[in-house]
Design an enzyme around this catalytic site. Structure first.
Site, PDB file in Angstrom:
ATOM      1  N   LEU A  79       0.810  -1.141  -0.035  1.00  0.00           N
ATOM      2  CA  LEU A  79      -0.180   0.110   0.113  1.00  0.00           C
ATOM      3  C   LEU A  79       1.022   1.222   0.069  1.00  0.00           C
ATOM      4  CD1 LEU A  79      -2.835  -0.998   2.718  1.00  0.00           C
ATOM      5  CD2 LEU A  79      -3.026  -0.869   0.148  1.00  0.00           C
ATOM      6  N   ASP A  80       0.261   2.240  -0.450  1.00  0.00           N
ATOM      7  CA  ASP A  80       1.267   3.600  -0.677  1.00  0.00           C
ATOM      8  C   ASP A  80       1.406   4.006   0.777  1.00  0.00           C
ATOM      9  OD1 ASP A  80       1.376   3.403  -3.427  1.00  0.00           O
ATOM     10  OD2 ASP A  80      -0.645   4.753  -3.277  1.00  0.00           O
ATOM     11  N   LYS A  81       2.517   4.720   0.843  1.00  0.00           N
ATOM     12  CA  LYS A  81       2.816   5.395   2.513  1.00  0.00           C
ATOM     13  C   LYS A  81       1.633   6.155   2.886  1.00  0.00           C
ATOM     14  CE  LYS A  81       6.293   8.371   4.611  1.00  0.00           C
ATOM     15  NZ  LYS A  81       7.478   9.072   4.204  1.00  0.00           N
ATOM     16  N   HIS A 131       0.340   2.855  -7.617  1.00  0.00           N
ATOM     17  CA  HIS A 131      -0.729   3.978  -7.300  1.00  0.00           C
ATOM     18  C   HIS A 131      -2.184   3.716  -8.106  1.00  0.00           C
ATOM     19  CE1 HIS A 131       2.293   5.903  -5.129  1.00  0.00           C
ATOM     20  NE2 HIS A 131       2.916   6.686  -6.085  1.00  0.00           N
ATOM     21  N   LYS A 184      -5.259   5.650  -7.234  1.00  0.00           N
ATOM     22  CA  LYS A 184      -5.199   7.178  -7.537  1.00  0.00           C
ATOM     23  C   LYS A 184      -5.127   7.164  -9.072  1.00  0.00           C
ATOM     24  CE  LYS A 184      -2.851   7.363  -3.039  1.00  0.00           C
ATOM     25  NZ  LYS A 184      -1.448   7.305  -2.691  1.00  0.00           N
TER      26      LYS A 184
END
Ligand code: URA
Length: 239
Positions: A108-110, A192, A195
Protein backbone atom coordinates in the site's frame (compact mmCIF):
# COMPACT_ATOMS: atom_id res chain seq x y z
CA UNK A 1 0.88 -33.56 7.99
CA UNK A 2 4.17 -33.45 6.04
CA UNK A 3 7.10 -33.25 8.43
CA UNK A 4 10.23 -31.15 8.10
CA UNK A 5 13.52 -32.15 9.74
CA UNK A 6 15.12 -29.39 11.79
CA UNK A 7 17.15 -28.71 14.92
CA UNK A 8 15.13 -28.61 18.11
CA UNK A 9 16.35 -25.10 19.06
CA UNK A 10 15.29 -23.80 15.64
CA UNK A 11 11.87 -25.41 16.02
CA UNK A 12 11.32 -23.81 19.42
CA UNK A 13 12.43 -20.32 18.39
CA UNK A 14 10.36 -20.53 15.19
CA UNK A 15 7.22 -21.67 16.93
CA UNK A 16 7.33 -19.66 20.14
CA UNK A 17 6.94 -15.93 19.69
CA UNK A 18 9.60 -13.97 21.52
CA UNK A 19 11.94 -16.96 22.10
CA UNK A 20 15.35 -16.60 20.42
CA UNK A 21 17.67 -19.45 19.34
CA UNK A 22 19.85 -18.59 22.35
CA UNK A 23 16.84 -18.84 24.71
CA UNK A 24 15.88 -22.18 23.14
CA UNK A 25 19.39 -23.60 23.69
CA UNK A 26 19.24 -22.47 27.34
CA UNK A 27 15.85 -24.17 27.79
CA UNK A 28 17.36 -27.40 26.42
CA UNK A 29 20.37 -27.17 28.74
CA UNK A 30 18.06 -26.72 31.73
CA UNK A 31 16.18 -29.91 30.79
CA UNK A 32 12.96 -28.04 30.09
CA UNK A 33 12.50 -29.41 26.57
CA UNK A 34 10.94 -32.80 25.89
CA UNK A 35 10.66 -34.50 22.51
CA UNK A 36 8.14 -37.33 22.44
CA UNK A 37 8.27 -37.41 26.23
CA UNK A 38 12.08 -37.60 26.62
CA UNK A 39 14.30 -34.76 27.82
CA UNK A 40 16.51 -33.32 25.09
CA UNK A 41 19.45 -31.35 26.46
CA UNK A 42 21.41 -31.24 23.21
CA UNK A 43 19.95 -28.43 21.06
CA UNK A 44 21.71 -29.87 17.97
CA UNK A 45 19.26 -32.76 18.04
CA UNK A 46 17.04 -33.00 14.97
CA UNK A 47 13.30 -33.42 15.15
CA UNK A 48 10.55 -34.05 12.59
CA UNK A 49 8.44 -30.89 12.81
CA UNK A 50 4.78 -31.70 12.40
CA UNK A 51 5.33 -35.29 13.58
CA UNK A 52 7.31 -35.24 16.82
CA UNK A 53 5.70 -33.83 19.94
CA UNK A 54 7.71 -31.04 21.54
CA UNK A 55 6.97 -29.62 24.97
CA UNK A 56 8.66 -26.69 26.69
CA UNK A 57 8.19 -26.25 30.42
CA UNK A 58 5.33 -28.72 30.21
CA UNK A 59 3.46 -26.90 27.43
CA UNK A 60 2.94 -28.44 24.03
CA UNK A 61 4.59 -26.43 21.24
CA UNK A 62 2.33 -26.93 18.23
CA UNK A 63 3.84 -26.81 14.76
CA UNK A 64 2.99 -23.78 12.66
CA UNK A 65 5.05 -23.61 9.54
CA UNK A 66 4.31 -19.98 8.75
CA UNK A 67 2.98 -16.94 10.50
CA UNK A 68 0.20 -14.73 9.09
CA UNK A 69 -0.52 -11.32 10.56
CA UNK A 70 -3.28 -8.86 9.75
CA UNK A 71 -2.15 -5.25 10.13
CA UNK A 72 -4.33 -2.15 10.05
CA UNK A 73 -1.72 0.09 8.43
CA UNK A 74 -1.70 3.75 9.41
CA UNK A 75 -0.42 6.54 7.14
CA UNK A 76 3.31 7.25 7.29
CA UNK A 77 4.58 3.64 7.05
CA UNK A 78 6.01 1.99 3.95
CA UNK A 79 5.25 -1.57 2.89
CA UNK A 80 8.79 -2.90 2.64
CA UNK A 81 11.23 -4.68 4.90
CA UNK A 82 13.81 -1.86 4.82
CA UNK A 83 13.67 1.83 4.03
CA UNK A 84 16.35 4.42 4.63
CA UNK A 85 13.93 7.26 5.39
CA UNK A 86 10.49 6.12 6.51
CA UNK A 87 9.37 3.64 9.14
CA UNK A 88 8.31 0.27 7.70
CA UNK A 89 5.21 -1.76 8.52
CA UNK A 90 7.47 -4.35 10.17
CA UNK A 91 8.14 -1.83 12.93
CA UNK A 92 4.46 -2.15 13.89
CA UNK A 93 4.72 -5.88 14.60
CA UNK A 94 4.88 -6.46 18.37
CA UNK A 95 7.86 -8.60 19.55
CA UNK A 96 5.60 -11.52 20.52
CA UNK A 97 4.43 -11.85 16.89
CA UNK A 98 7.70 -10.94 15.18
CA UNK A 99 9.52 -13.66 13.28
CA UNK A 100 12.59 -13.50 11.04
CA UNK A 101 11.61 -13.58 7.37
CA UNK A 102 8.35 -11.64 7.77
CA UNK A 103 7.46 -9.38 4.87
CA UNK A 104 4.37 -7.49 3.68
CA UNK A 105 2.53 -9.49 1.00
CA UNK A 106 1.64 -6.66 -1.35
CA UNK A 107 2.08 -2.94 -1.04
CA UNK A 108 0.00 0.00 0.00
CA UNK A 109 1.25 3.53 -0.57
CA UNK A 110 2.78 5.38 2.37
CA UNK A 111 -0.35 7.54 2.69
CA UNK A 112 -2.82 4.62 2.30
CA UNK A 113 -4.38 2.94 5.32
CA UNK A 114 -5.85 -0.45 5.94
CA UNK A 115 -5.41 -4.16 5.50
CA UNK A 116 -1.90 -5.50 4.99
CA UNK A 117 -0.98 -9.15 5.33
CA UNK A 118 2.43 -9.85 6.83
CA UNK A 119 3.80 -13.35 6.45
CA UNK A 120 6.90 -15.47 5.90
CA UNK A 121 4.98 -17.70 3.47
CA UNK A 122 6.40 -16.78 0.05
CA UNK A 123 4.20 -19.23 -1.81
CA UNK A 124 0.98 -17.77 -0.43
CA UNK A 125 2.17 -14.22 -1.14
CA UNK A 126 2.99 -15.17 -4.71
CA UNK A 127 -0.42 -16.76 -5.25
CA UNK A 128 -2.22 -13.85 -3.63
CA UNK A 129 -0.44 -11.26 -5.74
CA UNK A 130 -0.51 -13.02 -9.09
CA UNK A 131 -3.17 -11.49 -11.38
CA UNK A 132 -3.84 -15.07 -12.54
CA UNK A 133 -5.26 -15.87 -9.10
CA UNK A 134 -7.91 -13.10 -9.49
CA UNK A 135 -7.80 -12.26 -5.80
CA UNK A 136 -10.02 -9.20 -5.47
CA UNK A 137 -8.97 -6.31 -3.24
CA UNK A 138 -11.58 -3.89 -1.93
CA UNK A 139 -10.73 -0.25 -1.24
CA UNK A 140 -12.73 2.45 0.52
CA UNK A 141 -12.16 5.71 -1.35
CA UNK A 142 -12.85 9.37 -0.54
CA UNK A 143 -12.74 11.75 -3.49
CA UNK A 144 -12.36 15.45 -4.09
CA UNK A 145 -15.40 15.58 -6.40
CA UNK A 146 -18.64 13.53 -6.49
CA UNK A 147 -18.62 10.15 -8.23
CA UNK A 148 -20.32 10.04 -11.65
CA UNK A 149 -22.55 7.28 -13.04
CA UNK A 150 -20.34 6.87 -16.11
CA UNK A 151 -17.45 5.71 -13.88
CA UNK A 152 -19.18 2.31 -13.62
CA UNK A 153 -18.82 1.72 -17.33
CA UNK A 154 -15.28 3.13 -17.49
CA UNK A 155 -14.16 0.80 -14.70
CA UNK A 156 -15.88 -2.20 -16.32
CA UNK A 157 -14.24 -1.56 -19.71
CA UNK A 158 -10.74 -1.40 -18.24
CA UNK A 159 -9.34 2.12 -17.92
CA UNK A 160 -6.21 3.16 -19.74
CA UNK A 161 -4.31 5.16 -17.13
CA UNK A 162 -1.29 7.45 -17.42
CA UNK A 163 1.79 5.91 -18.96
CA UNK A 164 -0.41 3.68 -21.16
CA UNK A 165 -1.12 0.98 -18.56
CA UNK A 166 -4.48 -0.68 -19.23
CA UNK A 167 -6.37 -1.87 -16.15
CA UNK A 168 -8.24 -5.14 -15.95
CA UNK A 169 -12.00 -4.68 -15.68
CA UNK A 170 -12.77 -3.36 -12.20
CA UNK A 171 -15.86 -2.53 -10.17
CA UNK A 172 -16.99 0.60 -8.38
CA UNK A 173 -19.77 0.67 -5.79
CA UNK A 174 -21.34 3.95 -4.70
CA UNK A 175 -22.04 4.58 -1.04
CA UNK A 176 -25.50 5.93 -0.23
CA UNK A 177 -25.52 9.25 1.58
CA UNK A 178 -22.08 10.47 0.49
CA UNK A 179 -21.41 10.95 -3.22
CA UNK A 180 -17.73 11.68 -2.64
CA UNK A 181 -17.10 8.17 -1.32
CA UNK A 182 -17.16 4.75 -2.95
CA UNK A 183 -15.70 1.24 -2.87
CA UNK A 184 -13.40 0.04 -5.63
CA UNK A 185 -12.70 -3.64 -6.37
CA UNK A 186 -9.48 -4.55 -8.21
CA UNK A 187 -8.01 -7.88 -9.25
CA UNK A 188 -4.50 -6.51 -9.71
CA UNK A 189 -2.23 -4.01 -8.02
CA UNK A 190 -0.42 -1.63 -10.31
CA UNK A 191 1.58 1.21 -8.80
CA UNK A 192 -0.77 3.90 -7.36
CA UNK A 193 -3.54 2.20 -9.33
CA UNK A 194 -6.65 3.53 -7.60
CA UNK A 195 -5.28 7.07 -7.54
CA UNK A 196 -4.31 6.89 -11.22
CA UNK A 197 -7.75 5.52 -12.18
CA UNK A 198 -9.50 8.50 -10.62
CA UNK A 199 -6.91 10.94 -12.02
CA UNK A 200 -7.88 9.62 -15.44
CA UNK A 201 -11.51 10.50 -14.66
CA UNK A 202 -10.45 14.04 -13.63
CA UNK A 203 -11.15 13.31 -9.99
CA UNK A 204 -8.72 12.94 -7.07
CA UNK A 205 -8.37 10.42 -4.25
CA UNK A 206 -8.09 12.26 -0.94
CA UNK A 207 -8.27 9.20 1.34
CA UNK A 208 -7.71 5.53 0.59
CA UNK A 209 -8.09 2.48 2.77
CA UNK A 210 -7.91 -1.21 1.82
CA UNK A 211 -10.68 -3.08 3.61
CA UNK A 212 -10.64 -6.58 2.11
CA UNK A 213 -8.33 -9.04 0.30
CA UNK A 214 -10.20 -11.94 -1.29
CA UNK A 215 -12.60 -13.13 1.42
CA UNK A 216 -10.50 -11.72 4.25
CA UNK A 217 -11.96 -8.55 5.72
CA UNK A 218 -10.11 -6.01 7.86
CA UNK A 219 -11.22 -6.68 11.43
CA UNK A 220 -13.28 -3.60 12.41
CA UNK A 221 -12.00 -3.85 16.00
CA UNK A 222 -8.38 -3.60 14.95
CA UNK A 223 -7.15 -0.06 15.67
CA UNK A 224 -4.79 1.72 13.29
CA UNK A 225 -1.25 0.41 13.74
CA UNK A 226 -2.40 -2.81 15.44
CA UNK A 227 -1.63 -6.39 14.43
CA UNK A 228 -3.60 -9.60 14.81
CA UNK A 229 -2.27 -13.12 14.26
CA UNK A 230 -4.50 -14.99 11.80
CA UNK A 231 -5.66 -18.55 12.04
CA UNK A 232 -5.17 -20.89 9.14
CA UNK A 233 -8.88 -20.86 8.39
CA UNK A 234 -8.75 -17.03 8.04
CA UNK A 235 -5.83 -17.24 5.64
CA UNK A 236 -7.70 -19.72 3.48
CA UNK A 237 -10.33 -17.03 2.88
CA UNK A 238 -7.81 -15.01 0.86
CA UNK A 239 -7.53 -17.35 -2.10
N1 URA B 1 -4.01 2.05 -5.21
C1 URA B 1 -3.35 3.17 -4.86
O1 URA B 1 -3.38 4.16 -5.57
N2 URA B 1 -2.64 3.15 -3.73
C2 URA B 1 -2.60 2.10 -2.89
O2 URA B 1 -1.96 2.17 -1.84
C3 URA B 1 -3.31 0.94 -3.26
C4 URA B 1 -4.00 0.94 -4.44
Amino acid sequence: MKSEIMRVDKYISNQLNGVSRKDAKALCRKGEVLVNGSVVRDSDEKIAAGKDTVTVQGENVAYKKYVYIMLNKPKGYVCSTKDGKSPTVLELVPPELYKTGLFPAGRLDKDTEGLVLLTDDGELAHKMLSPKSHVEKKYYVELEHPVQDYYINEFEKGLEIDGGDVCLPARIEFIAGNDKTCYVYLKEGMYHQVKRMFDKLSNKVVFLKRVKIGGLELNPNLALGQCLELLHKDVEKIL
